[in-house]
Design an enzyme around this catalytic site. Structure first.
Site, PDB file in Angstrom:
ATOM      1  N   GLY A 125       0.838  -1.195   0.000  1.00  0.00           N
ATOM      2  CA  GLY A 125       0.000   0.000   0.000  1.00  0.00           C
ATOM      3  C   GLY A 125       0.872   1.243   0.000  1.00  0.00           C
ATOM      4  O   GLY A 125       2.049   1.209  -0.378  1.00  0.00           O
ATOM      5  N   ILE A 149      -6.559  -3.218   2.203  1.00  0.00           N
ATOM      6  CA  ILE A 149      -8.005  -3.345   2.440  1.00  0.00           C
ATOM      7  C   ILE A 149      -8.635  -1.961   2.507  1.00  0.00           C
ATOM      8  O   ILE A 149      -9.841  -1.826   2.314  1.00  0.00           O
ATOM      9  CB  ILE A 149      -8.328  -4.112   3.749  1.00  0.00           C
ATOM     10  CG1 ILE A 149      -7.799  -3.375   4.991  1.00  0.00           C
ATOM     11  CG2 ILE A 149      -7.824  -5.539   3.682  1.00  0.00           C
ATOM     12  CD1 ILE A 149      -8.414  -3.876   6.293  1.00  0.00           C
ATOM     13  N   ASP A 150      -7.820  -0.926   2.764  1.00  0.00           N
ATOM     14  CA  ASP A 150      -8.378   0.414   2.980  1.00  0.00           C
ATOM     15  C   ASP A 150      -8.831   1.102   1.685  1.00  0.00           C
ATOM     16  O   ASP A 150      -9.587   2.072   1.739  1.00  0.00           O
ATOM     17  CB  ASP A 150      -7.328   1.316   3.656  1.00  0.00           C
ATOM     18  CG  ASP A 150      -6.782   0.722   4.948  1.00  0.00           C
ATOM     19  OD1 ASP A 150      -7.500  -0.073   5.582  1.00  0.00           O
ATOM     20  OD2 ASP A 150      -5.637   1.048   5.310  1.00  0.00           O
ATOM     21  N   GLY A 193      -9.818   0.866   8.007  1.00  0.00           N
ATOM     22  CA  GLY A 193      -9.811   1.779   6.861  1.00  0.00           C
ATOM     23  C   GLY A 193      -8.893   2.973   7.018  1.00  0.00           C
ATOM     24  O   GLY A 193      -8.823   3.822   6.140  1.00  0.00           O
ATOM     25  N   GLN A 296     -10.928  -8.648   9.199  1.00  0.00           N
ATOM     26  CA  GLN A 296     -11.068  -8.077   7.848  1.00  0.00           C
ATOM     27  C   GLN A 296      -9.851  -8.347   6.980  1.00  0.00           C
ATOM     28  O   GLN A 296      -9.892  -8.210   5.766  1.00  0.00           O
ATOM     29  CB  GLN A 296     -11.280  -6.554   7.938  1.00  0.00           C
ATOM     30  CG  GLN A 296     -12.587  -6.184   8.581  1.00  0.00           C
ATOM     31  CD  GLN A 296     -12.571  -4.779   9.188  1.00  0.00           C
ATOM     32  OE1 GLN A 296     -13.039  -3.847   8.563  1.00  0.00           O
ATOM     33  NE2 GLN A 296     -12.015  -4.637  10.377  1.00  0.00           N
TER      34      GLN A 296
END
Ligand code: F6P
Length: 370
Positions: A125, A149-150, A193, A296
């Site tokens: 990321g 995932i964000d 997030g 998550q």
């Protein structure tokens, strides 16, 4: 002209791959796609273990055999291991990237040479790709694959891992729905997030949330409680609240789990409990909080992510073949493209407050707490 023998004896092109930052579903699917697409070209792939730290002494690597990729498409985590702290940490939160110390860059470059790599695929990321960009600027041929995932990376419509996290949060909401209804309660689901509300708003809409709190729209408790009251009035005695970990009251601070720390980002978290307590106090209703946390990030990828990871992995190998170093593969539907890494890491991609997702929520009578 080279003889067949000379061709057979020539060293094979070797590329490296590493996974950095927080893990997420689909990392192994990218590794598999890169290894397979590289093997198709006659290249070999070496896995660097533990993120960028694996390039520092003692260097840790793992040969990635084309024949041993079975099961990786669907498995969670990363077989290469990962790290989001240490001497490479280039980003520690919302701020700009730090300069990685010259001696750390030099050590990584020396390992790259010693391993005989032609290129390095960096799967990560914002933080990990910021490191990749610095290494590229110091002459290392890197290509990036956008993971988180964000979904907060610019220059790609979506990052892999996001869909899987949204599926997990939506499933949690489906479950909380039934128990909220049985007990006439307010249930608050806190999701991850960081400073972007993509998971919260996407799962919130898909899971039938009644209130969605995102970092992009600071909330007011009177607005949240007005939604609870309005539902009560219409006979719905339960309310589902989805709170992004980066949500905050208008004029308030982020709720964090610890203070900023040298080589690691501030950990957000705890807003769900704060919101649940305040709603209970103001409305007199029972409220409970569920923090979904690392669930998550665990487990295997959704079908969407499997496909995206496979497309990204294959595209990364094509990018190396084209000499597209310093670039990142990205999704620009209906196709994959490549973009300069600096376009992805310059700033966080947040949920547009006047965009379709927010408007959809409002059209359905979901409160954004404002
Ligand atoms: O960036 C992915 C993410 O899961 C964020 O949503 C969350 O804030 C953070 O990582 C948690 O990090 P850690 O694994 O250090 O707890």
């Amino acid at each position: 002209m080279r003889t067949e023998k000379a061709r057979m004896n020539a060293p094979r092109t070797r590329i490296g791959i590493l996974t950095g930052g927080g893990d997420c579903p689909g990392l192994n699917a990218v590794v598999r796609a890169v290894v397979k697409a590289a093997a198709k070209r006659g290249w070999e792939t070496l896995g660097i273990l533990g993120g960028f730290n694996g390039m520092l002494a003692p260097v840790r690597t793992m040969p990635l055999d084309y024949q041993k990729m079975d099961g990786l498409l669907t498995s969670g985590g990363t077989i290469l291991g990962t790290s989001n702290r240490g001497p490479f940490a280039a980003k520690t939160g919302l701020g700009n990237a730090h300069e990685i110390p010259a001696e750390v860059i030099a050590a990584a470059k020396a390992s790259f040479e010693a391993l005989g790599l032609k290129a390095l695929v960096v799967v990560g990321g914002d933080g990990t790709l910021s490191i990749a960009l610095q290494l590229f600027r110091h002459g290392m041929p890197v290509v990036g694959v956008p993971k988180t995932i964000d979904n907060d990376l610019e220059a790609t419509v979506i990052t892999f891992g996001f869909d899987s996290a949204v599926a997990c949060a939506t499933d949690a909401l489906d479950r909380l729905h039934t128990t909220a209804k049985s007990h006439d309660r307010v249930m608050v689901l806190e999701v991850m997030g960081r400073y972007a509300g993509w998971i919260a708003i996407s799962a919130g809409i898909a899971g039938g949330g009644d209130v969605i709190l995102i970092p992009e729209i600071p909330f007011r408790y009177d607005r949240i409680c007005a939604q609870v009251a309005s539902r009560e009035k219409s006979g719905k005695r339960f309310t589902l609240v989805v709170a992004a970990e980066g949500a905050r009251e208008a004029g308030g601070e982020f709720v964090t789990q610890d203070a900023p720390c040298g080589d690691r980002e501030t950990r957000l978290g705890g807003i769900g409990a704060v919101v649940a307590e305040e709603i209970a106090k103001r409305t007199g209703k029972e409220a409970r909080v569920c923090v979904l946390g690392h669930l998550q990030r665990g487990g295997g990828p959704t079908c969407f992510d499997r496909l995206l990871c496979t497309r990204f992995g294959a595209a990364a190998v094509r990018l190396i073949a084209e000499g597209g170093f310093g670039r990142m593969v990205a999704l620009k539907p209906p196709t994959t493209v490549s973009v300069p890494i600096e376009q992805a890491v310059g700033r966080l991609k947040t949920v547009p407050v006047d965009g379709d997702l927010v408007q959809t929520a409002r059209d359905l009578g979901i409160s954004l707490g404002d």
